[in-house]
Motif scaffolding. Structure first.
Motif, PDB file in Angstrom:
ATOM      1  N   UNK A 136      44.053  15.304  45.510  1.00  0.00           N
ATOM      2  CA  UNK A 136      44.288  15.689  47.172  1.00  0.00           C
ATOM      3  C   UNK A 136      42.705  16.341  47.390  1.00  0.00           C
ATOM      4  N   UNK A 137      41.556  16.323  46.654  1.00  0.00           N
ATOM      5  CA  UNK A 137      40.661  17.182  47.071  1.00  0.00           C
ATOM      6  C   UNK A 137      40.821  18.548  47.327  1.00  0.00           C
ATOM      7  N   UNK A 138      41.637  19.235  46.432  1.00  0.00           N
ATOM      8  CA  UNK A 138      42.045  20.517  46.910  1.00  0.00           C
ATOM      9  C   UNK A 138      40.876  21.394  46.369  1.00  0.00           C
ATOM     10  N   UNK A 139      40.327  22.369  47.136  1.00  0.00           N
ATOM     11  CA  UNK A 139      39.410  23.425  46.675  1.00  0.00           C
ATOM     12  C   UNK A 139      40.241  24.576  45.609  1.00  0.00           C
ATOM     13  N   UNK A 140      39.498  25.136  45.069  1.00  0.00           N
ATOM     14  CA  UNK A 140      40.244  26.305  44.073  1.00  0.00           C
ATOM     15  C   UNK A 140      40.456  27.236  45.072  1.00  0.00           C
ATOM     16  N   UNK A 141      41.618  27.611  44.779  1.00  0.00           N
ATOM     17  CA  UNK A 141      42.277  28.686  45.607  1.00  0.00           C
ATOM     18  C   UNK A 141      43.144  29.860  44.697  1.00  0.00           C
ATOM     19  N   UNK A 142      42.897  31.040  44.706  1.00  0.00           N
ATOM     20  CA  UNK A 142      43.603  31.953  43.883  1.00  0.00           C
ATOM     21  C   UNK A 142      43.072  33.212  44.317  1.00  0.00           C
ATOM     22  N   UNK A 187      40.651  31.213  34.440  1.00  0.00           N
ATOM     23  CA  UNK A 187      39.976  32.193  35.441  1.00  0.00           C
ATOM     24  C   UNK A 187      38.613  31.823  35.673  1.00  0.00           C
ATOM     25  N   UNK A 188      37.729  31.686  34.434  1.00  0.00           N
ATOM     26  CA  UNK A 188      36.344  31.343  34.556  1.00  0.00           C
ATOM     27  C   UNK A 188      36.212  30.167  35.519  1.00  0.00           C
ATOM     28  N   UNK A 189      37.009  29.073  35.223  1.00  0.00           N
ATOM     29  CA  UNK A 189      36.917  27.900  35.902  1.00  0.00           C
ATOM     30  C   UNK A 189      37.103  28.056  37.288  1.00  0.00           C
ATOM     31  N   UNK A 190      38.223  28.675  37.571  1.00  0.00           N
ATOM     32  CA  UNK A 190      38.216  29.017  39.046  1.00  0.00           C
ATOM     33  C   UNK A 190      37.173  29.598  39.843  1.00  0.00           C
ATOM     34  N   UNK A 195      32.039  29.473  43.166  1.00  0.00           N
ATOM     35  CA  UNK A 195      30.702  29.684  43.168  1.00  0.00           C
ATOM     36  C   UNK A 195      29.847  28.489  43.664  1.00  0.00           C
ATOM     37  N   UNK A 196      30.309  27.268  42.624  1.00  0.00           N
ATOM     38  CA  UNK A 196      29.760  26.024  42.970  1.00  0.00           C
ATOM     39  C   UNK A 196      29.962  25.501  44.333  1.00  0.00           C
ATOM     40  N   UNK A 197      31.283  25.812  44.820  1.00  0.00           N
ATOM     41  CA  UNK A 197      31.717  25.135  46.218  1.00  0.00           C
ATOM     42  C   UNK A 197      31.167  26.046  47.336  1.00  0.00           C
ATOM     43  N   UNK A 198      30.937  27.110  47.133  1.00  0.00           N
ATOM     44  CA  UNK A 198      30.043  28.036  47.908  1.00  0.00           C
ATOM     45  C   UNK A 198      28.840  27.620  47.976  1.00  0.00           C
ATOM     46  N   UNK A 199      27.936  27.188  46.981  1.00  0.00           N
ATOM     47  CA  UNK A 199      26.461  26.968  47.047  1.00  0.00           C
ATOM     48  C   UNK A 199      26.449  25.200  47.364  1.00  0.00           C
ATOM     49  N   UNK A 200      27.569  24.446  46.975  1.00  0.00           N
ATOM     50  CA  UNK A 200      27.440  23.060  46.972  1.00  0.00           C
ATOM     51  C   UNK A 200      28.767  22.587  47.473  1.00  0.00           C
ATOM     52  N   UNK A 201      29.432  22.328  48.845  1.00  0.00           N
ATOM     53  CA  UNK A 201      30.505  22.139  49.002  1.00  0.00           C
ATOM     54  C   UNK A 201      31.210  20.787  48.193  1.00  0.00           C
ATOM     55  N   UNK A 202      30.050  19.875  47.925  1.00  0.00           N
ATOM     56  CA  UNK A 202      30.477  18.744  47.331  1.00  0.00           C
ATOM     57  C   UNK A 202      31.024  18.727  45.801  1.00  0.00           C
ATOM     58  N   UNK A 203      30.884  20.067  45.149  1.00  0.00           N
ATOM     59  CA  UNK A 203      31.189  19.983  44.005  1.00  0.00           C
ATOM     60  C   UNK A 203      32.541  20.769  43.809  1.00  0.00           C
ATOM     61  N   UNK A 204      33.507  20.682  44.704  1.00  0.00           N
ATOM     62  CA  UNK A 204      34.782  21.199  44.613  1.00  0.00           C
ATOM     63  C   UNK A 204      35.564  20.759  43.527  1.00  0.00           C
ATOM     64  N   UNK A 205      35.023  19.434  42.730  1.00  0.00           N
ATOM     65  CA  UNK A 205      35.792  19.078  41.828  1.00  0.00           C
ATOM     66  C   UNK A 205      35.443  19.565  40.568  1.00  0.00           C
ATOM     67  N   UNK A 206      34.794  20.633  40.288  1.00  0.00           N
ATOM     68  CA  UNK A 206      34.268  21.361  39.243  1.00  0.00           C
ATOM     69  C   UNK A 206      35.444  21.984  38.410  1.00  0.00           C
ATOM     70  N   UNK A 207      36.152  22.692  39.385  1.00  0.00           N
ATOM     71  CA  UNK A 207      37.438  23.692  38.876  1.00  0.00           C
ATOM     72  C   UNK A 207      38.497  22.664  38.143  1.00  0.00           C
ATOM     73  N   UNK A 208      39.008  21.413  38.821  1.00  0.00           N
ATOM     74  CA  UNK A 208      39.893  20.658  38.347  1.00  0.00           C
ATOM     75  C   UNK A 208      39.312  20.082  36.823  1.00  0.00           C
TER      76      UNK A 208
END
Length: 232
Positions: A136-142, A187-190, A195-208
């Protein structure tokens, strides 16, 4: 010469050196020969730490469920449901060290395998959530504060439980501690994903992607717990 059995102190069970169902020695479990006062004290500590973990998971799950439903967030709701699965290991350890079961090898074997099953329940949950987020291209959220606290507290609980597991010879307690480590890893992954998404929006996939790695570790640790290799 005829081997002389050690004297059995009244009221304190003495374990045989080779007491597994298969008749093989399980020295790697570090099971003490005598369950003395120190062992019983460690058993009580393991039970109270399990209660503390269960309290945390219930609180985290209730807040996550409340916020998830209020915001219509699948991610938050999923986080809450994951807390329920993780809390299952704590319930098992509490059961293991309550009453006469505290000195029962049968109870330890059952708890050890039940904790293994809880790993196998946790793994598909993490994997499914990770695949869903990737698809879904979902960004980390918690909740960032709750996640940060989990990252700080869970490793301490995990280390304490592994230390007690070595003293008790309890793979069930070690497995519960490993689940605390996995909770901290999630928790660390989230937080890393945020952090990655804030610096690089294209890196949203890091968490999953990290989540899929954690799911793989959960399967492996479930196998180790089932075998009794997750101790010490």
């Amino acid at each position: 010469m005829t081997a002389v059995s050690p004297a059995r102190e009244p009221g304190i069970p003495v374990l045989d050196a080779c007491s597994s169902p298969e008749g093989s020695c399980r020295a790697e479990l570090g099971m003490p020969a005598v369950r003395d006062a120190g062992w019983r004290r460690a058993a009580r500590q393991a039970r109270w730490l399990a209660w503390a973990s269960l309290g945390w998971m219930c609180t985290e799950g209730a807040i996550g469920l409340w916020q998830g439903l209020a915001a219509g967030s699948i991610a938050l709701t999923g986080w809450a449901l994951g807390s329920a699965v993780e809390g299952l290991a704590s319930v098992i350890v509490i059961w293991r060290f309550t009453g006469a079961r505290a000195v029962s090898q049968t109870a330890e074997r059952r708890a050890q395998r039940a904790v293994a099953v809880s790993f196998w329940l946790l793994a598909p949950y993490i994997a499914a959530a990770s695949v869903r987020d990737l698809a879904a291209g979902h960004h980390a959220g918690t909740t960032v504060i709750g996640t940060a606290v989990a990252l700080a507290v869970m490793p301490l609980l995990g280390r304490a439980k592994h230390t007690l597991a070595a003293r008790l010879g309890s793979a069930a307690t070690a497995g519960e501690g490993t689940q605390n480590y996995l909770c901290a890893a999630q928790a660390g992954a989230v937080l890393a994903g945020l952090a990655v998404t804030a610096a690089w929006p294209g890196g949203w996939w890091t968490d999953p992607v990290i989540g899929l790695g954690i799911a793989t570790v959960a399967v492996r640790e479930g196998i180790r717990s089932w075998r009794g290799d997750d101790c010490c």
